[in-house]
Each structure stands twice: as structure tokens, then as C-alpha cells.
Design a protein around this motif. Structure first.
Motif, PDB file in Angstrom:
ATOM      1  N   LEU A  60       0.828  -1.208   0.000  1.00 26.80           N
ATOM      2  CA  LEU A  60       0.000   0.000   0.000  1.00 26.80           C
ATOM      3  C   LEU A  60       0.862   1.258   0.000  1.00 26.80           C
ATOM      4  N   ALA A  61       1.993   1.207   0.727  1.00 29.89           N
ATOM      5  CA  ALA A  61       2.914   2.353   0.745  1.00 29.89           C
ATOM      6  C   ALA A  61       3.508   2.575  -0.646  1.00 29.89           C
ATOM      7  N   MET A  62       3.853   1.490  -1.338  1.00 34.38           N
ATOM      8  CA  MET A  62       4.392   1.584  -2.690  1.00 34.38           C
ATOM      9  C   MET A  62       3.346   2.140  -3.659  1.00 34.38           C
ATOM     10  N   ILE A  63       2.094   1.747  -3.472  1.00 32.28           N
ATOM     11  CA  ILE A  63       1.009   2.257  -4.317  1.00 32.28           C
ATOM     12  C   ILE A  63       0.885   3.767  -4.163  1.00 32.28           C
ATOM     13  N   LYS A 103       4.103   5.583  -5.705  1.00 33.18           N
ATOM     14  CA  LYS A 103       4.179   5.599  -7.165  1.00 33.18           C
ATOM     15  C   LYS A 103       2.862   6.033  -7.819  1.00 33.18           C
ATOM     16  N   ARG A 104       1.915   6.457  -6.999  1.00 32.12           N
ATOM     17  CA  ARG A 104       0.612   6.951  -7.485  1.00 32.12           C
ATOM     18  C   ARG A 104      -0.058   5.920  -8.397  1.00 32.12           C
ATOM     19  N   LEU A 142       3.834  -8.096  -7.932  1.00 30.49           N
ATOM     20  CA  LEU A 142       4.116  -7.224  -9.072  1.00 30.49           C
ATOM     21  C   LEU A 142       4.514  -5.825  -8.610  1.00 30.49           C
ATOM     22  N   ILE A 143       3.786  -5.305  -7.637  1.00 29.10           N
ATOM     23  CA  ILE A 143       4.033  -3.941  -7.160  1.00 29.10           C
ATOM     24  C   ILE A 143       5.316  -3.865  -6.339  1.00 29.10           C
ATOM     25  N   GLY A 149       2.341   6.049 -11.778  1.00 23.37           N
ATOM     26  CA  GLY A 149       1.079   6.486 -12.364  1.00 23.37           C
ATOM     27  C   GLY A 149       0.299   5.388 -13.067  1.00 23.37           C
ATOM     28  N   ALA A 150       0.742   4.131 -12.953  1.00 20.25           N
ATOM     29  CA  ALA A 150       0.060   3.025 -13.620  1.00 20.25           C
ATOM     30  C   ALA A 150      -1.370   2.873 -13.083  1.00 20.25           C
ATOM     31  N   VAL A 151      -2.278   2.527 -13.985  1.00 23.36           N
ATOM     32  CA  VAL A 151      -3.667   2.281 -13.610  1.00 23.36           C
ATOM     33  C   VAL A 151      -3.988   0.814 -13.901  1.00 23.36           C
ATOM     34  N   ILE A 152      -4.280   0.044 -12.845  1.00 23.83           N
ATOM     35  CA  ILE A 152      -4.621  -1.371 -13.015  1.00 23.83           C
ATOM     36  C   ILE A 152      -6.095  -1.469 -13.398  1.00 23.83           C
TER      37      ILE A 152
END
Length: 250
Positions: A47-50, A53-54, A187-188, A196-199
Motif C-alpha cells: 500500500l505504501a508503494m502504491i 508511485k501513485r 508485481l508492485i 502512475g500506472a492504472v490497473i
């Protein structure tokens, strides 16, 4: 009013409701479903990585963790290597959205058409677009075995098809797959996704594994994590190994 009788009826109703809810819960557990598949189920470091990296998670996280086996098959052509065949009689492109209409329109032209299922997420829109269908096995798509329907001016005009022959499906051992949360976290955490990736979608199916020779190949249970820009990442649903790729390449 007989309050004693009414009270007994209410107690019985609540008892039956509890039994029904308990049965539903046990059924979910028996099917390998998790009662919670919220994004907050991801590890704190993920969650911190999300946040750092937005990364946006627009996809729902599938709760399923079924037992699946590797698929061994013979390829009639290399994946993506089938020849493009022009239809003698183009058909309306709207038939792709209904299985029976698609079968009625092209079932006599395209071999084993009923074994392929349309995947809206990876199809390319436009005046000249492509509908992508995947070979299905026990309700799961084989991401490396495709049927592409090419359309122009709202008519399907040509197709290209990967054809395979499954071998000894029942002989390989089933194993429980990793939860989608672990696949996404893998993956994250390994820094595969760009800032800025959007899953867009997370889906369970099969993707290529070990190649024995030019004819016999293996497709392993895999989670496909699809980004909004068309990039697709495949996480082996047993080992957790990550494979990258571009889903929208022909």
C-alpha cells in the motif's frame, strides 16, 4: 394477539436465517472464496508503494483461489502465427457480443469457434478494430491462444486463429492458486509497474510455461494484471513468477 406464539415464530425465523447465513458462508469457504478482497487486504508495504508511485487500482480483486493444473498442448501453429483469413461474406460486428449470434454467423467458417470467448478488455476499438477471443478450458481463458476478428466499417472482414490440441488434461496434479492480492503485491513490490500506472483488470487464466519442444507446450495457471495503457503482466499463480508483455500486440 397471542404474544407467546408470536415470540416463538420470531425466534424460529431468526434461527432459520442464521442457518441460511451459515450455509452460505460454508459454501463460500468450500469454493475457496475469501470473505474480504478489498484493496486494504494488500500488505502495508505494498500500500505504501502504491501511494508512493501513485498507482491506481480500478480493478476489483477477485476472491477466488481454486485448484488448477498446468495444461499441456500441441500447437497447430505458433501463438500469433496463424494466417489471416479474409471472410468471403463479412458479417455485422455486433454478433461478437452474443455467443449464439456469433456461432450462427461464423460457426461454419471458423473452426471450433464455440471454444473461444470474447474478451472486451483487450479488444481494440476504432474504425478498423480487432475483437480478441481466447481459447477456454474449464471456464478459464488461455491468454496465449487467441482468435482475432478484424472488423472495418462495422463489419467483421477477416480473422486469425491459434489452434491447439490439449493433451492429457487429467494427468497433471491440481494445486491451489495464489490469491490475487499476493499476485498484485508481488508485481508492485518488485517495482514492475511504472509511476502512475492504472490497473484496469485482474483475471485468472493460463499463460505459457515450459516449452518441451517445437510442438508440445505448457500453459500454467496465471493471473493477468492488465493496465489501462494495454500493458499486461502475468504472474504464475503457483510460483509467483512475473512475466511481462504487451497484450495488444498482434
Amino acid at each position: 394477539m397471542d404474544w407467546g406464539r408470536a415470540k416463538s415464530v420470531l425466534i424460529l425465523a431468526f434461527l432459520l436465517l442464521n442457518v441460511a447465513l451459515g450455509y452460505q458462508l460454508l459454501s463460500s469457504i468450500g469454493e475457496g472464496l475469501s470473505p474480504s478482497t478489498d484493496v486494504n487486504d494488500l500488505p502495508a508495504e505494498t500500500l505504501a508503494m502504491i501511494r508512493e508511485k501513485r498507482i491506481e487500482l480500478e480493478a476489483s480483486i477477485p476472491p477466488e483461489t481454486p485448484e488448477l493444473r498446468d495444461l499441456t498442448y500441441k500447437a497447430a501453429s505458433e501463438p500469433g502465427g496463424g494466417e489471416r483469413t479474409v471472410l468471403k461474406t463479412p458479417v455485422e460486428n455486433t454478433v461478437v457480443y452474443q455467443d449464439q449470434k456469433l456461432e450462427d454467423a461464423l460457426g461454419g467458417v471458423i473452426p471450433n469457434l464455440d471454444q473461444y470467448t470474447f474478451d472486451q478488455a483487450v479488444s481494440r476499438d476504432g474504425v478498423d478494430g480487432v475483437f480478441v477471443l481466447y481459447r477456454m478450458v474449464e471456464g478459464r481463458p488461455m491468454f496465449d491462444v487467441k482468435l482475432e476478428l478484424y472488423y472495418s466499417n462495422q463489419k467483421i472482414v477477416a480473422y486469425k486463429q491459434d489452434q491447439i490440441e490439449l493433451m492429457n488434461v487429467e494427468e497433471t496434479e491440481k494445486q491451489e492458486v495464489l490469491p490475487a492480492t499476493k499476485a498484485a503485491a508481488s508485481l508492485i513490490d518488485r517495482n514492475y509497474l511504472p509511476t502512475g500506472a492504472v490497473i484496469k483488470e485482474i483475471k485468472l487464466g493460463y499463460h505459457h510455461g515450459q516449452i518441451f519442444n517445437s510442438e508440445i507446450q505448457v500453459s500454467a495457471p496465471s493471473w493477468r494484471i492488465l493496465l489501462e495503457d494495454g500493458s499486461a503482466y502475468y504472474v504464475n499463480a503457483i510460483s509467483g513468477e512475473v512475466v511481462t508483455g504487451k497484450e495488444n500486440e498482434s
